[in-house]
Scaffold this motif. Structure first.
Motif, PDB file in Angstrom:
ATOM      1  N   LEU A 150     -23.547  -7.387  -3.145  1.00 24.37           N
ATOM      2  CA  LEU A 150     -22.503  -7.736  -4.083  1.00 24.37           C
ATOM      3  C   LEU A 150     -22.112  -6.174  -4.487  1.00 24.37           C
ATOM      4  O   LEU A 150     -20.942  -6.499  -4.170  1.00 24.37           O
ATOM      5  CB  LEU A 150     -23.133  -8.144  -5.251  1.00 24.37           C
ATOM      6  CG  LEU A 150     -23.148  -9.924  -5.152  1.00 24.37           C
ATOM      7  CD1 LEU A 150     -23.568 -11.004  -5.829  1.00 24.37           C
ATOM      8  CD2 LEU A 150     -21.723 -10.743  -4.578  1.00 24.37           C
ATOM      9  N   GLU A 151     -22.123  -5.471  -5.066  1.00 24.93           N
ATOM     10  CA  GLU A 151     -21.824  -4.373  -5.508  1.00 24.93           C
ATOM     11  C   GLU A 151     -21.533  -3.550  -4.555  1.00 24.93           C
ATOM     12  O   GLU A 151     -20.480  -3.212  -4.296  1.00 24.93           O
ATOM     13  CB  GLU A 151     -23.025  -3.633  -6.375  1.00 24.93           C
ATOM     14  CG  GLU A 151     -23.386  -3.978  -7.806  1.00 24.93           C
ATOM     15  CD  GLU A 151     -22.129  -3.898  -8.889  1.00 24.93           C
ATOM     16  OE1 GLU A 151     -21.037  -3.878  -8.618  1.00 24.93           O
ATOM     17  OE2 GLU A 151     -22.524  -5.057  -9.484  1.00 24.93           O
TER      18      GLU A 151
ATOM     19  N   ASP B 207     -32.887 -11.366  -6.004  1.00 24.22           N
ATOM     20  CA  ASP B 207     -31.743 -11.137  -6.646  1.00 24.22           C
ATOM     21  C   ASP B 207     -31.551  -9.528  -6.799  1.00 24.22           C
ATOM     22  O   ASP B 207     -30.090  -9.383  -6.700  1.00 24.22           O
ATOM     23  CB  ASP B 207     -31.670 -11.609  -8.527  1.00 24.22           C
ATOM     24  CG  ASP B 207     -31.592 -13.216  -7.966  1.00 24.22           C
ATOM     25  OD1 ASP B 207     -31.647 -13.836  -7.568  1.00 24.22           O
ATOM     26  OD2 ASP B 207     -32.799 -13.396  -9.140  1.00 24.22           O
ATOM     27  N   LEU B 208     -32.325  -8.824  -6.828  1.00 18.18           N
ATOM     28  CA  LEU B 208     -32.019  -7.607  -6.604  1.00 18.18           C
ATOM     29  C   LEU B 208     -31.145  -6.928  -5.203  1.00 18.18           C
ATOM     30  O   LEU B 208     -30.215  -6.167  -5.220  1.00 18.18           O
ATOM     31  CB  LEU B 208     -33.215  -6.139  -6.510  1.00 18.18           C
ATOM     32  CG  LEU B 208     -33.169  -6.044  -8.171  1.00 18.18           C
ATOM     33  CD1 LEU B 208     -35.207  -5.963  -8.661  1.00 18.18           C
ATOM     34  CD2 LEU B 208     -32.571  -5.686  -9.278  1.00 18.18           C
TER      35      LEU B 208
ATOM     36  N   ASP C 146     -23.807   1.679  -8.950  1.00 19.23           N
ATOM     37  CA  ASP C 146     -25.065   0.004  -8.986  1.00 19.23           C
ATOM     38  C   ASP C 146     -25.122   0.023  -7.949  1.00 19.23           C
ATOM     39  O   ASP C 146     -26.150  -1.181  -8.044  1.00 19.23           O
ATOM     40  CB  ASP C 146     -23.262  -0.789  -9.424  1.00 19.23           C
ATOM     41  CG  ASP C 146     -22.572  -0.910 -10.501  1.00 19.23           C
ATOM     42  OD1 ASP C 146     -22.829  -0.165 -11.388  1.00 19.23           O
ATOM     43  OD2 ASP C 146     -21.808  -0.986 -10.878  1.00 19.23           O
ATOM     44  N   VAL C 147     -24.274   0.435  -6.742  1.00 17.13           N
ATOM     45  CA  VAL C 147     -25.333  -0.413  -5.565  1.00 17.13           C
ATOM     46  C   VAL C 147     -26.800   0.862  -5.672  1.00 17.13           C
ATOM     47  O   VAL C 147     -27.343   0.377  -5.320  1.00 17.13           O
ATOM     48  CB  VAL C 147     -24.628   0.538  -3.828  1.00 17.13           C
ATOM     49  CG1 VAL C 147     -25.470   0.692  -2.511  1.00 17.13           C
ATOM     50  CG2 VAL C 147     -23.623  -0.245  -3.819  1.00 17.13           C
ATOM     51  N   LEU C 148     -26.352   2.330  -5.800  1.00 18.84           N
ATOM     52  CA  LEU C 148     -27.926   3.076  -5.938  1.00 18.84           C
ATOM     53  C   LEU C 148     -28.916   2.434  -7.023  1.00 18.84           C
ATOM     54  O   LEU C 148     -30.202   2.232  -6.573  1.00 18.84           O
ATOM     55  CB  LEU C 148     -27.352   4.421  -6.468  1.00 18.84           C
ATOM     56  CG  LEU C 148     -26.564   5.019  -5.253  1.00 18.84           C
ATOM     57  CD1 LEU C 148     -26.405   6.311  -5.411  1.00 18.84           C
ATOM     58  CD2 LEU C 148     -27.701   5.698  -3.909  1.00 18.84           C
ATOM     59  N   ILE C 149     -28.113   1.710  -8.199  1.00 15.89           N
ATOM     60  CA  ILE C 149     -28.951   1.859  -9.366  1.00 15.89           C
ATOM     61  C   ILE C 149     -30.088   0.081  -9.242  1.00 15.89           C
ATOM     62  O   ILE C 149     -30.746  -0.107  -8.532  1.00 15.89           O
ATOM     63  CB  ILE C 149     -28.621   1.192 -10.446  1.00 15.89           C
ATOM     64  CG1 ILE C 149     -27.851   2.845 -10.901  1.00 15.89           C
ATOM     65  CG2 ILE C 149     -29.487   0.828 -11.878  1.00 15.89           C
ATOM     66  CD1 ILE C 149     -26.884   2.844 -12.633  1.00 15.89           C
ATOM     67  N   TYR C 150     -29.403  -0.497  -8.404  1.00 10.05           N
ATOM     68  CA  TYR C 150     -30.227  -1.640  -7.447  1.00 10.05           C
ATOM     69  C   TYR C 150     -30.979  -1.667  -7.201  1.00 10.05           C
ATOM     70  O   TYR C 150     -32.099  -1.872  -6.908  1.00 10.05           O
ATOM     71  CB  TYR C 150     -29.052  -2.978  -7.268  1.00 10.05           C
ATOM     72  CG  TYR C 150     -28.399  -3.556  -8.673  1.00 10.05           C
ATOM     73  CD1 TYR C 150     -28.661  -4.195  -8.963  1.00 10.05           C
ATOM     74  CD2 TYR C 150     -27.341  -3.743  -8.412  1.00 10.05           C
ATOM     75  CE1 TYR C 150     -28.629  -4.850 -10.618  1.00 10.05           C
ATOM     76  CE2 TYR C 150     -25.860  -4.683  -9.680  1.00 10.05           C
ATOM     77  CZ  TYR C 150     -27.051  -4.851 -10.437  1.00 10.05           C
ATOM     78  OH  TYR C 150     -26.459  -5.553 -11.171  1.00 10.05           O
ATOM     79  N   SER C 151     -30.543  -0.338  -5.520  1.00 10.16           N
ATOM     80  CA  SER C 151     -31.917   0.001  -4.826  1.00 10.16           C
ATOM     81  C   SER C 151     -32.577   0.446  -5.398  1.00 10.16           C
ATOM     82  O   SER C 151     -34.053   0.384  -4.357  1.00 10.16           O
ATOM     83  CB  SER C 151     -30.922   0.762  -3.870  1.00 10.16           C
ATOM     84  OG  SER C 151     -29.483   0.425  -2.888  1.00 10.16           O
TER      85      SER C 151
ATOM     86  N   PHE D 136     -35.879 -10.903 -14.594  1.00 12.90           N
ATOM     87  CA  PHE D 136     -34.101 -11.607 -14.362  1.00 12.90           C
ATOM     88  C   PHE D 136     -34.099 -10.596 -12.573  1.00 12.90           C
ATOM     89  O   PHE D 136     -33.685 -11.380 -11.935  1.00 12.90           O
ATOM     90  CB  PHE D 136     -32.974 -11.273 -14.566  1.00 12.90           C
ATOM     91  CG  PHE D 136     -33.039 -11.968 -16.019  1.00 12.90           C
ATOM     92  CD1 PHE D 136     -33.060 -12.717 -15.941  1.00 12.90           C
ATOM     93  CD2 PHE D 136     -32.496 -11.068 -17.080  1.00 12.90           C
ATOM     94  CE1 PHE D 136     -33.079 -13.539 -17.322  1.00 12.90           C
ATOM     95  CE2 PHE D 136     -33.221 -11.455 -18.661  1.00 12.90           C
ATOM     96  CZ  PHE D 136     -33.072 -12.891 -18.651  1.00 12.90           C
ATOM     97  N   HIS D 137     -35.261  -9.469 -12.926  1.00 11.28           N
ATOM     98  CA  HIS D 137     -34.629  -8.918 -11.586  1.00 11.28           C
ATOM     99  C   HIS D 137     -35.717  -8.808 -10.365  1.00 11.28           C
ATOM    100  O   HIS D 137     -36.436  -7.933 -10.191  1.00 11.28           O
ATOM    101  CB  HIS D 137     -34.501  -6.988 -12.001  1.00 11.28           C
ATOM    102  CG  HIS D 137     -33.775  -6.882 -12.937  1.00 11.28           C
ATOM    103  ND1 HIS D 137     -32.937  -5.980 -13.512  1.00 11.28           N
ATOM    104  CD2 HIS D 137     -32.044  -6.914 -12.665  1.00 11.28           C
ATOM    105  CE1 HIS D 137     -32.079  -5.740 -14.624  1.00 11.28           C
ATOM    106  NE2 HIS D 137     -31.362  -7.054 -14.049  1.00 11.28           N
ATOM    107  N   ASN D 138     -35.666  -9.692  -9.711  1.00  8.13           N
ATOM    108  CA  ASN D 138     -36.564 -10.125  -8.951  1.00  8.13           C
ATOM    109  C   ASN D 138     -36.413  -9.530  -7.841  1.00  8.13           C
ATOM    110  O   ASN D 138     -34.902  -9.303  -7.209  1.00  8.13           O
ATOM    111  CB  ASN D 138     -37.086 -11.658  -8.139  1.00  8.13           C
ATOM    112  CG  ASN D 138     -35.509 -12.132  -8.178  1.00  8.13           C
ATOM    113  OD1 ASN D 138     -35.244 -12.627  -7.450  1.00  8.13           O
ATOM    114  ND2 ASN D 138     -35.261 -12.985  -9.553  1.00  8.13           N
TER     115      ASN D 138
END
Length: 115
Positions: free
Chosen positions: A34-35, A27-28, A65-70, A22-24
């Motif tokens: 969003l975060e 989308d990331l 959340d921002v850092l994790i997705y980054s 789900f983490h293409n």
């Protein structure tokens, strides 16, 4: 190094749940935005001081959340977080020399008189 340890923990968390599918990259990137918006929303209509006094846990969670997705996006792209940050800091040092930018909020183009 700490960054590599965190990257491994994030990847492990994601992989244990089979969420990589789900983490293409698209989308990331959307999730980062969003975060970041959720982080920004904490400050809406408030002073920085108010947010820091009343929402410190939420602030930390949204920033995480921002850092994790980054980090996830960097992992997908095969980027070393340390390398890309060091490269960006080096470019910023060139764009914002201390002598010209110290105590100034001007953008680098303004510091050099460009438009």
């Amino acid at each position: 190094m700490l960054v590599n340890h965190l990257m491994k923990q994030i990847d492990q968390f994601r992989d244990e749940r089979n969420w990589r599918q789900f983490h293409n990259e698209k989308d990331l990137a959307i999730s980062i935005s969003l975060e970041a918006s959720e982080l920004l929303e904490l400050f809406q209509w408030k002073s920085s001081e108010e947010v820091l006094q009343t929402n410190s846990l939420e602030l930390k969670e949204e920033l995480a959340d921002v850092l994790i997705y980054s980090f996830m996006l960097a992992s997908n792209l095969g980027c070393s977080v340390e390398e890309i940050m060091e490269e960006k800091l080096a470019r910023n040092m060139e764009k914002y020399p201390v002598a010209e930018s110290y105590g100034s909020k001007k953008k680098y183009t303004e510091l050099r008189g460009e438009k």
